[in-house]
Design a protein around this motif. Structure first.
Motif, mmCIF file in Angstrom:
data_model
loop_
_atom_site.group_PDB
_atom_site.id
_atom_site.type_symbol
_atom_site.label_atom_id
_atom_site.label_comp_id
_atom_site.label_asym_id
_atom_site.label_seq_id
_atom_site.Cartn_x
_atom_site.Cartn_y
_atom_site.Cartn_z
ATOM 1 N N THR A 44 51.566 -14.368 44.789
ATOM 2 C CA THR A 44 50.781 -15.332 44.010
ATOM 3 C C THR A 44 49.339 -15.440 44.500
ATOM 4 N N LYS A 45 49.035 -14.827 45.641
ATOM 5 C CA LYS A 45 47.680 -14.920 46.193
ATOM 6 C C LYS A 45 46.772 -13.851 45.576
ATOM 7 N N THR A 46 45.486 -14.167 45.518
ATOM 8 C CA THR A 46 44.477 -13.223 45.025
ATOM 9 C C THR A 46 43.764 -12.621 46.231
ATOM 10 N N VAL A 47 43.802 -11.294 46.327
ATOM 11 C CA VAL A 47 43.239 -10.622 47.499
ATOM 12 C C VAL A 47 42.174 -9.617 47.060
ATOM 13 N N TYR A 48 41.010 -9.692 47.710
ATOM 14 C CA TYR A 48 39.917 -8.767 47.413
ATOM 15 C C TYR A 48 39.580 -7.953 48.668
ATOM 16 N N THR A 49 39.118 -6.709 48.465
ATOM 17 C CA THR A 49 38.550 -5.908 49.545
ATOM 18 C C THR A 49 37.097 -5.619 49.174
ATOM 19 N N VAL A 50 36.184 -5.855 50.123
ATOM 20 C CA VAL A 50 34.759 -5.698 49.831
ATOM 21 C C VAL A 50 34.079 -4.835 50.893
ATOM 22 N N GLY A 51 32.907 -4.300 50.539
ATOM 23 C CA GLY A 51 32.139 -3.494 51.476
ATOM 24 C C GLY A 51 31.484 -2.314 50.790
ATOM 25 N N ASP A 52 30.778 -1.513 51.571
ATOM 26 C CA ASP A 52 30.108 -0.336 51.028
ATOM 27 C C ASP A 52 31.118 0.744 50.691
ATOM 28 N N GLY A 53 30.653 1.807 50.027
ATOM 29 C CA GLY A 53 31.540 2.836 49.521
ATOM 30 C C GLY A 53 32.314 3.570 50.595
ATOM 31 N N SER A 54 33.440 4.163 50.220
ATOM 32 C CA SER A 54 34.346 4.813 51.162
ATOM 33 C C SER A 54 33.924 6.244 51.504
ATOM 34 N N LYS A 55 33.072 6.873 50.690
ATOM 35 C CA LYS A 55 32.488 8.189 50.979
ATOM 36 C C LYS A 55 33.544 9.209 51.399
ATOM 37 N N ARG A 56 33.467 9.672 52.640
ATOM 38 C CA ARG A 56 34.347 10.751 53.136
ATOM 39 C C ARG A 56 35.821 10.415 52.926
ATOM 40 N N TYR A 57 36.163 9.131 52.928
ATOM 41 C CA TYR A 57 37.564 8.723 52.823
ATOM 42 C C TYR A 57 37.902 8.177 51.438
ATOM 43 N N GLY A 58 37.115 8.598 50.446
ATOM 44 C CA GLY A 58 37.365 8.159 49.076
ATOM 45 C C GLY A 58 38.671 8.673 48.501
#
Length: 313
Positions: A44-58
């Motif tokens: 029921t929780k809302t979870v976000y992940t934020v930050g700059d792009g993943s580049k090599r690990y995209g």
């Protein structure tokens, strides 16, 4: 040791997960893994992940970051992972959250959050997040386990670095119960395009040595622009070209950018972290980084590394 963190997660309906900028496999793996753990056990929780792009690990599933408004931080919990200093956190809006938590395995530099767990005995932040799940009795989805395992592999150098111990394999074994495809992970991590192999060859030819056998590479801004590779690849990915040279115990890769000279410091014998800290950086005892003002400061750091010990061939 995770009771307060679990209580904080239970307390908030909105949770925003941060990590350091220019993410490596451990930063993204712990971030994705923590998100999936929370969503699996608290749907029921809302979870976000934020930050700059993943580049090599995209290539990592779930590595595309969320874009959220400042207002989302009101009445939210922010979790900061794999980050030793506030200046390294990607997206400093974590400060706007009602409560903050940090989980990290780097050498402690400063207090960042309201609740903190820092333990350098773990080879990766992914290892710590895995321990959090086990200790808290939380289920691990296949994606959570796969992401955390990927981070453990990258930060342990395929389980080669001396940070790897019996606990590392215990946690890896627990994750592998999810039965994800490890070949898929390794193919993405270690099967390189020919252009990358050629770039490595160019960097091998750039290696120089001090009088005490500290290996180093210095890449000017003009050279960096000519390589047709991103800064992460030129800086962090290329430092490994010096890692297996016989008789070299300390090595450093310097890369000029618009924002200063990136320094990636490594050693297989000595604690180079104090030198990184001296120049405003941080990290681990044998793998640290810093951003320097200019080439002169880079040469000062190189001199400090040269005086660190007797690096006989």
């Amino acid at each position: 040791m995770f009771e307060k963190i679990l209580d904080a997660i239970k307390e908030f309906d909105t949770i925003i997960i941060h990590r350091h900028n220019n993410p490596d496999g451990d930063a993204l793996g712990s971030q994705i893994g923590m998100r999936e753990i929370i969503q699996e056990n608290f749907p029921t929780k809302t979870v976000y992940t934020v930050g700059d792009g993943s580049k090599r690990y995209g290539f990592m599933e779930g590595s595309v970051m969320d874009e959220i408004d400042d207002s989302v931080y009101e009445n939210a919990l922010a979790i900061v992972l794999d980050t030793s200093a506030a200046a390294l956190i990607s997206d400093d809006r974590y400060k706007k959250a009602q409560k903050t938590v940090r989980i990290d395995h780097h050498i402690f530099c400063e207090e960042i959050c309201d609740i903190e767990v820092t333990d350098t005995s773990y080879e990766s932040c992914c290892g710590l997040v895995t321990e959090f799940a086990i200790e808290s009795g939380l289920r691990l989805s296949k994606l959570a386990a796969k992401s955390l395992y990927t981070g453990m592999v990258t930060d342990s150098g395929r389980f080669r670095y001396d940070s790897t111990n019996a606990n590392t394999f215990r946690l890896a074994s627990h994750l592998m119960k999810a039965e994800f495809d490890t070949n898929e992970i390794y193919a993405q991590l270690y099967a390189d395009d020919f252009s990358f192999i050629r770039l490595r060859a160019q960097f091998v030819l750039k290696i120089q040595f001090t009088d005490k056998n500290v290996a180093y590479i210095y890449t000017t801004k003009e050279e960096a622009e000519s390589y047709e590779a991103d800064t992460f690849t030129i800086s962090r990915a290329m430092v490994g070209t010096m890692g297996d040279i016989k008789g070299v115990n300390v090595w450093v890769n310097f890369t000029e950018t618009e924002n200063g000279v990136l320094a990636e410091l490594r050693s297989n014998k000595y604690n180079i972290n104090p030198i990184a800290v001296k120049y405003g950086g941080g990290g681990h005892a044998k793998a640290s980084g810093a951003t320097l003002k200019n080439r002169d400061e880079a040469m000062q750091m190189l001199n400090d590394l040269n005086e660190l010990g007797d690096f006989e061939c």
